[in-house]
Design a protein around this motif. Structure first.
Motif, short mmCIF file in Angstrom:
data_model
loop_
_atom_site.label_atom_id
_atom_site.label_comp_id
_atom_site.label_asym_id
_atom_site.label_seq_id
_atom_site.Cartn_x
_atom_site.Cartn_y
_atom_site.Cartn_z
N VAL A 15 0.85 -1.25 0.05
CA VAL A 15 -0.08 0.01 -0.17
C VAL A 15 1.05 1.31 -0.11
O VAL A 15 1.23 1.88 1.03
CB VAL A 15 -0.98 -0.05 1.20
N ASN A 16 1.32 1.39 -1.38
CA ASN A 16 2.41 2.72 -1.34
C ASN A 16 1.82 4.06 -1.96
O ASN A 16 2.52 5.00 -2.37
CB ASN A 16 3.64 2.21 -2.16
N ASN A 17 0.51 4.15 -2.34
CA ASN A 17 -0.10 5.14 -2.54
C ASN A 17 -1.52 5.36 -2.17
O ASN A 17 -1.90 4.53 -1.65
CB ASN A 17 0.09 5.38 -4.42
N LEU A 18 -1.90 6.70 -2.22
CA LEU A 18 -3.12 7.04 -1.95
C LEU A 18 -4.38 6.01 -2.60
O LEU A 18 -5.23 5.56 -1.90
CB LEU A 18 -3.48 8.58 -1.82
N ALA A 19 -4.16 5.81 -3.61
CA ALA A 19 -5.49 5.20 -4.32
C ALA A 19 -5.42 3.86 -3.75
O ALA A 19 -6.55 3.21 -3.44
CB ALA A 19 -4.96 4.83 -5.75
N GLN A 25 -8.96 0.79 2.73
CA GLN A 25 -10.25 1.59 3.74
C GLN A 25 -11.65 1.22 3.02
O GLN A 25 -12.34 1.02 4.10
CB GLN A 25 -9.87 2.96 3.86
N ALA A 26 -11.75 1.20 2.03
CA ALA A 26 -13.09 1.25 1.47
C ALA A 26 -13.58 -0.25 1.60
O ALA A 26 -14.50 -0.57 1.91
CB ALA A 26 -13.20 1.37 0.00
N ASP A 27 -12.36 -1.32 1.43
CA ASP A 27 -12.83 -2.49 1.68
C ASP A 27 -13.07 -3.13 3.17
O ASP A 27 -13.84 -3.58 3.54
CB ASP A 27 -11.51 -3.36 1.31
N ARG A 28 -12.27 -2.36 4.02
CA ARG A 28 -12.27 -2.56 5.47
C ARG A 28 -13.71 -1.84 5.88
O ARG A 28 -14.53 -2.53 6.54
CB ARG A 28 -11.19 -1.46 6.14
N TRP A 39 -13.82 4.56 8.84
CA TRP A 39 -14.41 5.58 8.23
C TRP A 39 -13.74 7.03 8.10
O TRP A 39 -13.64 7.79 7.08
CB TRP A 39 -15.79 5.84 8.63
N VAL A 40 -13.24 7.14 9.15
CA VAL A 40 -12.31 8.49 9.59
C VAL A 40 -11.06 8.68 8.72
O VAL A 40 -10.99 9.58 8.03
CB VAL A 40 -11.91 8.67 10.86
N THR A 41 -10.33 7.40 8.55
CA THR A 41 -9.38 7.36 7.78
C THR A 41 -9.59 7.23 6.31
O THR A 41 -9.03 8.09 5.58
CB THR A 41 -8.64 5.75 7.94
N LEU A 42 -10.89 6.66 5.94
CA LEU A 42 -11.28 6.82 4.49
C LEU A 42 -11.60 8.49 4.25
O LEU A 42 -11.26 8.92 3.30
CB LEU A 42 -12.35 5.79 4.27
N SER A 55 -15.32 12.76 0.77
CA SER A 55 -14.78 12.79 2.12
C SER A 55 -15.83 13.08 3.03
O SER A 55 -16.08 12.66 4.16
CB SER A 55 -13.94 13.99 2.28
N ILE A 56 -16.99 13.93 2.61
CA ILE A 56 -17.99 14.37 3.45
C ILE A 56 -18.80 13.01 3.87
O ILE A 56 -19.16 13.01 5.12
CB ILE A 56 -18.88 15.53 2.80
N GLU A 57 -18.88 12.25 2.74
CA GLU A 57 -19.89 11.10 3.11
C GLU A 57 -19.09 10.17 3.91
O GLU A 57 -19.86 9.81 4.94
CB GLU A 57 -20.15 10.20 1.78
#
Length: 173
Positions: A15-19, A25-28, A39-42, A55-57
């Motif tokens: 996991v070396n880039n933001l994507a 995190q989306a999987d988590r 959710w906060v991390t995402l 981000s707001i979501e």
């Protein structure tokens, strides 16, 4: 604008880039939708990648789990500001301050939105004077003391008769 968003931690060597971090995190959160921290991390990752609506979501989902997180409310407010939703930003900052009256970032950002976005100089001055009551040494994102900002605007840094208050621990960053 000040932000309380922290850099999301790297989960693994791959996991070396933001994507990639967003995908992790989306999987988590898909596997555990009650995981506030995920959710906060995402939300922070979307914040860092200027994906304001996402981000707001994500912050909204975190706030469904824990509505009393002033840092998440503040970061959500910053994202609303990025979308030009100034009233929603102010509402988020006000909720953060109601939860934590010593939350300096929410107080600073209230003044920023009022002054720069809504043209409400008097409201901004009041917000920044209140910030100085919390922390007389408060600075803006560029490191300029808020007291100096107010002096440059021709205002007294703190209203007469108001003494400084100590900042409560955990007041955001």
């Amino acid at each position: 604008m000040h932000t309380t968003a922290e850099k999301a931690p790297v989960q693994t060597q791959q996991v070396n880039n933001l994507a990639d971090q967003i995908a992790v995190q989306a999987d988590r959160v898909a596997r555990n939708p009650g995981d506030e921290k995920a959710w906060v991390t995402l939300g922070n990752l979307y914040f860092d990648t200027h994906q304001h609506e996402k981000s707001i979501e994500a912050y909204g989902r975190a706030l469904e789990i824990n509505p009393n997180n002033p840092n998440v409310l503040t970061d959500k407010g910053v994202m609303h500001r990025s979308l030009g939703e100034y009233q929603k930003a102010l509402e988020c900052f006000a909720k953060a301050i109601a939860i934590d009256p010593g939350h300096e970032t929410a107080r600073m950002n209230t003044g920023v939105v009022l002054f720069h976005d809504m043209g409400d100089k008097a409201g901004a001055i009041k917000a920044w004077q209140e910030l100085l009551r919390v922390n007389p040494q408060a600075t803006n994102a560029e490191g300029t003391p808020v007291a100096d900002m107010l002096r440059q605007m021709g205002e007294e840094p703190v209203s007469k008769g108001a003494g400084p208050r100590l900042l409560a621990p955990g007041g955001g960053s």
